[in-house]
Write a protein that holds these residues in place. Structure first.
Motif, PDB file in Angstrom:
ATOM      1  N   ARG A   1       0.816  -1.218   0.000  1.00 18.21           N
ATOM      2  CA  ARG A   1       0.000   0.000   0.000  1.00 18.21           C
ATOM      3  C   ARG A   1       0.850   1.267   0.000  1.00 18.21           C
ATOM      4  NH1 ARG A   1      -2.995  -3.276   3.813  1.00 18.21           N
ATOM      5  NH2 ARG A   1      -5.001  -3.896   2.910  1.00 18.21           N
ATOM      6  N   LEU A   2       2.150   1.121   0.200  1.00 22.22           N
ATOM      7  CA  LEU A   2       3.015   2.298   0.235  1.00 22.22           C
ATOM      8  C   LEU A   2       3.228   2.855  -1.171  1.00 22.22           C
ATOM      9  CD1 LEU A   2       5.842   1.044   2.638  1.00 22.22           C
ATOM     10  CD2 LEU A   2       3.941   2.571   3.215  1.00 22.22           C
ATOM     11  N   PRO A   3       3.400   4.168  -1.307  1.00 23.58           N
ATOM     12  CA  PRO A   3       3.834   4.717  -2.594  1.00 23.58           C
ATOM     13  C   PRO A   3       5.170   4.082  -2.994  1.00 23.58           C
ATOM     14  CG  PRO A   3       3.119   6.466  -1.117  1.00 23.58           C
ATOM     15  CD  PRO A   3       3.176   5.221  -0.297  1.00 23.58           C
ATOM     16  N   GLU A   4       5.380   3.926  -4.284  1.00 24.16           N
ATOM     17  CA  GLU A   4       6.566   3.205  -4.740  1.00 24.16           C
ATOM     18  C   GLU A   4       7.859   3.846  -4.238  1.00 24.16           C
ATOM     19  OE1 GLU A   4       8.368   1.175  -8.804  1.00 24.16           O
ATOM     20  OE2 GLU A   4       6.346   2.002  -8.751  1.00 24.16           O
ATOM     21  N   GLY A   5       7.932   5.171  -4.285  1.00 24.85           N
ATOM     22  CA  GLY A   5       9.138   5.842  -3.821  1.00 24.85           C
ATOM     23  C   GLY A   5       9.414   5.596  -2.353  1.00 24.85           C
TER      24      GLY A   5
ATOM     25  N   ALA B   1       8.461   2.909  -0.637  1.00 29.33           N
ATOM     26  CA  ALA B   1       8.880   1.517  -0.510  1.00 29.33           C
ATOM     27  C   ALA B   1      10.341   1.342  -0.920  1.00 29.33           C
ATOM     28  CB  ALA B   1       7.982   0.620  -1.363  1.00 29.33           C
ATOM     29  N   VAL B   2      10.754   2.022  -1.972  1.00 28.11           N
ATOM     30  CA  VAL B   2      12.149   1.948  -2.419  1.00 28.11           C
ATOM     31  C   VAL B   2      13.083   2.468  -1.337  1.00 28.11           C
ATOM     32  CG1 VAL B   2      13.821   2.894  -4.059  1.00 28.11           C
ATOM     33  CG2 VAL B   2      11.608   2.042  -4.882  1.00 28.11           C
ATOM     34  N   GLN B   3      12.751   3.619  -0.763  1.00 30.13           N
ATOM     35  CA  GLN B   3      13.592   4.191   0.276  1.00 30.13           C
ATOM     36  C   GLN B   3      13.615   3.327   1.524  1.00 30.13           C
ATOM     37  OE1 GLN B   3      15.603   6.696  -0.224  1.00 30.13           O
ATOM     38  NE2 GLN B   3      16.427   6.523   1.849  1.00 30.13           N
ATOM     39  N   LEU B   4      12.462   2.747   1.894  1.00 30.83           N
ATOM     40  CA  LEU B   4      12.404   1.860   3.043  1.00 30.83           C
ATOM     41  C   LEU B   4      13.298   0.644   2.836  1.00 30.83           C
ATOM     42  CD1 LEU B   4      11.185   0.933   5.742  1.00 30.83           C
ATOM     43  CD2 LEU B   4       9.276  -0.042   4.437  1.00 30.83           C
TER      44      LEU B   4
ATOM     45  N   GLN C   1      16.949   1.608   3.271  1.00 31.27           N
ATOM     46  CA  GLN C   1      17.293   1.830   4.677  1.00 31.27           C
ATOM     47  C   GLN C   1      17.424   0.506   5.429  1.00 31.27           C
ATOM     48  OE1 GLN C   1      14.199   4.464   6.031  1.00 31.27           O
ATOM     49  NE2 GLN C   1      15.149   6.291   5.126  1.00 31.27           N
ATOM     50  N   LEU C   2      16.491  -0.414   5.197  1.00 31.15           N
ATOM     51  CA  LEU C   2      16.571  -1.718   5.851  1.00 31.15           C
ATOM     52  C   LEU C   2      17.831  -2.469   5.420  1.00 31.15           C
ATOM     53  CD1 LEU C   2      12.855  -2.904   5.584  1.00 31.15           C
ATOM     54  CD2 LEU C   2      14.069  -2.242   7.674  1.00 31.15           C
ATOM     55  N   ALA C   3      18.174  -2.367   4.138  1.00 28.29           N
ATOM     56  CA  ALA C   3      19.379  -3.025   3.637  1.00 28.29           C
ATOM     57  C   ALA C   3      20.618  -2.476   4.323  1.00 28.29           C
ATOM     58  CB  ALA C   3      19.478  -2.843   2.125  1.00 28.29           C
TER      59      ALA C   3
ATOM     60  N   MET D   1      16.985  -6.412  -0.815  1.00 25.36           N
ATOM     61  CA  MET D   1      15.817  -5.743  -0.242  1.00 25.36           C
ATOM     62  C   MET D   1      14.917  -5.166  -1.332  1.00 25.36           C
ATOM     63  SD  MET D   1      15.497  -6.158   2.921  1.00 25.36           S
ATOM     64  CE  MET D   1      16.422  -6.697   4.345  1.00 25.36           C
ATOM     65  N   ARG D   2      15.501  -4.768  -2.455  1.00 23.46           N
ATOM     66  CA  ARG D   2      14.664  -4.333  -3.572  1.00 23.46           C
ATOM     67  C   ARG D   2      13.785  -5.495  -4.024  1.00 23.46           C
ATOM     68  NH1 ARG D   2      16.390  -1.482  -9.402  1.00 23.46           N
ATOM     69  NH2 ARG D   2      14.442  -1.999 -10.462  1.00 23.46           N
ATOM     70  N   TYR D   3      14.376  -6.690  -4.076  1.00 25.82           N
ATOM     71  CA  TYR D   3      13.581  -7.866  -4.429  1.00 25.82           C
ATOM     72  C   TYR D   3      12.388  -8.019  -3.491  1.00 25.82           C
ATOM     73  CZ  TYR D   3      12.278 -12.775  -3.878  1.00 25.82           C
ATOM     74  OH  TYR D   3      11.562 -13.937  -3.714  1.00 25.82           O
ATOM     75  N   TRP D   4      12.625  -7.888  -2.180  1.00 28.60           N
ATOM     76  CA  TRP D   4      11.529  -8.081  -1.232  1.00 28.60           C
ATOM     77  C   TRP D   4      10.493  -6.967  -1.333  1.00 28.60           C
ATOM     78  CZ3 TRP D   4      10.008 -12.355   0.538  1.00 28.60           C
ATOM     79  CH2 TRP D   4      10.916 -13.388   0.808  1.00 28.60           C
ATOM     80  N   MET D   5      10.943  -5.727  -1.460  1.00 28.56           N
ATOM     81  CA  MET D   5       9.975  -4.629  -1.571  1.00 28.56           C
ATOM     82  C   MET D   5       9.108  -4.804  -2.824  1.00 28.56           C
ATOM     83  SD  MET D   5      10.252  -2.634   1.084  1.00 28.56           S
ATOM     84  CE  MET D   5      10.623  -4.098   2.058  1.00 28.56           C
ATOM     85  N   GLU D   6       9.733  -5.201  -3.929  1.00 31.28           N
ATOM     86  CA  GLU D   6       8.963  -5.450  -5.156  1.00 31.28           C
ATOM     87  C   GLU D   6       8.001  -6.615  -4.968  1.00 31.28           C
ATOM     88  OE1 GLU D   6      12.027  -3.982  -8.702  1.00 31.28           O
ATOM     89  OE2 GLU D   6      11.758  -6.115  -8.279  1.00 31.28           O
ATOM     90  N   SER D   7       8.486  -7.671  -4.315  1.00 29.21           N
ATOM     91  CA  SER D   7       7.645  -8.852  -4.154  1.00 29.21           C
ATOM     92  C   SER D   7       6.429  -8.552  -3.288  1.00 29.21           C
ATOM     93  CB  SER D   7       8.469  -9.997  -3.543  1.00 29.21           C
ATOM     94  OG  SER D   7       9.475 -10.413  -4.440  1.00 29.21           O
ATOM     95  N   PHE D   8       6.625  -7.770  -2.234  1.00 26.65           N
ATOM     96  CA  PHE D   8       5.483  -7.404  -1.394  1.00 26.65           C
ATOM     97  C   PHE D   8       4.481  -6.537  -2.161  1.00 26.65           C
ATOM     98  CE2 PHE D   8       8.414  -7.853   2.475  1.00 26.65           C
ATOM     99  CZ  PHE D   8       7.976  -9.131   2.735  1.00 26.65           C
ATOM    100  N   ARG D   9       4.969  -5.791  -3.143  1.00 22.77           N
ATOM    101  CA  ARG D   9       4.101  -4.876  -3.875  1.00 22.77           C
ATOM    102  C   ARG D   9       3.538  -5.471  -5.170  1.00 22.77           C
ATOM    103  NH1 ARG D   9       3.822   0.229  -3.292  1.00 22.77           N
ATOM    104  NH2 ARG D   9       4.043   0.686  -5.514  1.00 22.77           N
ATOM    105  N   LEU D  10       4.124  -6.564  -5.654  1.00 26.01           N
ATOM    106  CA  LEU D  10       3.690  -7.137  -6.938  1.00 26.01           C
ATOM    107  C   LEU D  10       2.196  -7.434  -7.003  1.00 26.01           C
ATOM    108  CD1 LEU D  10       6.437  -9.603  -8.254  1.00 26.01           C
ATOM    109  CD2 LEU D  10       5.321  -7.765  -9.512  1.00 26.01           C
ATOM    110  N   PRO D  11       1.570  -7.961  -5.925  1.00 25.87           N
ATOM    111  CA  PRO D  11       0.129  -8.235  -6.037  1.00 25.87           C
ATOM    112  C   PRO D  11      -0.712  -6.998  -6.326  1.00 25.87           C
ATOM    113  CG  PRO D  11       1.073  -9.424  -4.179  1.00 25.87           C
ATOM    114  CD  PRO D  11       2.129  -8.476  -4.667  1.00 25.87           C
ATOM    115  N   ALA D  12      -0.166  -5.811  -6.036  1.00 21.68           N
ATOM    116  CA  ALA D  12      -0.918  -4.578  -6.281  1.00 21.68           C
ATOM    117  C   ALA D  12      -0.530  -3.909  -7.601  1.00 21.68           C
ATOM    118  CB  ALA D  12      -0.706  -3.593  -5.126  1.00 21.68           C
TER     119      ALA D  12
END
Length: 312
Positions: A26-30, A32-35, A38-40, A82-93
């Motif tokens: 549900r996060l805006p793409e930008g 999610a990318v920054q998050l 940061q986690l990485a 982490m980009r892989y995970w952020m994309e994967s969490f967002r792919l269903p949307a």
């Protein structure tokens, strides 16, 4: 009676993944990318076992790299992971248009020609980039469903989350247990279908020894054996990121069945060619190879026992 653990790690993992799929998408793409970045960086600075293993693996891929270069590669590697995970969490949307625009593979004609042959196709990939996005692109852009396998996870609810996620992207998902999956995959291929397998790390006792960046490792026998048994075409695929929101990739030429040799010799030859194709892609984009586990046989020996038997 002693007290049990304060936290059930399996339930915690299930809850965290559930939170990712319910919240991150549900996060805006930008954001999610920054998050993800940061986690990485936080994970990289903590220097846990996964980071140490990643750097040890990268040291074989880039043997002349300095300590500073390896550190920079591992940091970039965690950002890629982490980009892989952020994309994967967002792919269903993601919309179909976003999925189609999110992946730009080179030499995709190898895949298109193979699909037209009706022989069946096995795509084999290493742990690079985002293979879920590549799979969603295949089902959305090319309109071709495919079958894959997933490792059994604990708790069962976590495995169910991954199956539901991938089925939602148009994939048929089989459990990576026992021998039943191989038979189903073979039937799909004989019917002219598409099978996609992540194949740079052996999870069984039947792996085939290969030379990988100059040292011995084992890779799954499945891709080569499926091609041998069904007549399907075996195509390696490598993936990587650049500085854009688009993932890149390459479909490599077919690995053909040798004309001579026993079935075991043919499978060994084909698996070595698969390892060589993976190595070429990983050498070009080492930061996008998400291998945070032990892989080479030399790394599986220190705890005693037979190389290749240590859980990874």
């Amino acid at each position: 009676m002693g007290r049990g653990p304060l936290i059930d790690s399996e339930k915690l993992a299930d809850g965290l993944y559930g939170l990712g799929w319910s919240t991150v998408k549900r996060l805006p793409e930008g954001v999610a990318v920054q998050l993800g970045r940061q986690l990485a960086d936080v994970t990289w600075r903590r220097r846990g076992k996964g980071i140490e293993r990643l750097e040890a693996n990268l040291a074989r891929v880039v043997p002349d790299a300095s300590a500073q270069r390896l550190a920079a590669l591992s940091r970039a590697g965690m950002r890629s992971y982490m980009r892989y995970w952020m994309e994967s969490f967002r792919l269903p949307a993601w919309s179909p248009e976003r999925i189609r625009a999110g992946f730009d593979p080179e030499d995709v004609h190898h895949l298109e020609e193979a699909l037209r042959s009706d022989r069946g196709v096995v795509l084999a990939l290493p742990h690079m980039g985002n293979y879920d996005l590549a799979g969603a692109w295949v089902t959305t852009k090319l309109g071709v469903p495919f079958t894959t396998v997933a490792q059994r996870l604990k708790p069962e609810s976590l495995y169910d989350r991954f199956v539901a996620y991938r089925e939602g992207l148009g994939m048929e998902v089989l459990p990576h247990t026992g021998g039943s999956a191989f038979g189903t995959l073979a039937r799909r291929l004989r019917a002219g279908g598409l099978v996609c397998l992540v194949a740079d790390r052996d999870l069984s006792s039947s792996g085939i020894p290969v030379k990988f960046f100059g040292e011995e490792a084992k890779m799954p026998a499945g891709p080569a054996m499926l091609a041998l048994q069904t007549g399907a075409m075996l195509l390696p695929v490598t993936l990587w990121y650049d500085d854009t929101p688009i993932m890149r990739g390459r479909v490599h030429p077919e690995i053909e069945v040798p004309q001579t040799g026993t079935r075991a010799e043919k499978a060994a030859h084909m698996t070595q060619q698969l390892a060589d194709a993976f190595a070429s892609g990983i050498a070009d984009h080492p930061e996008d190879w998400h291998m945070l586990q032990r892989l080479w046989l030399a790394d599986l020996e220190p705890r005693g026992g037979t190389p290749g038997t240590e859980p990874v």
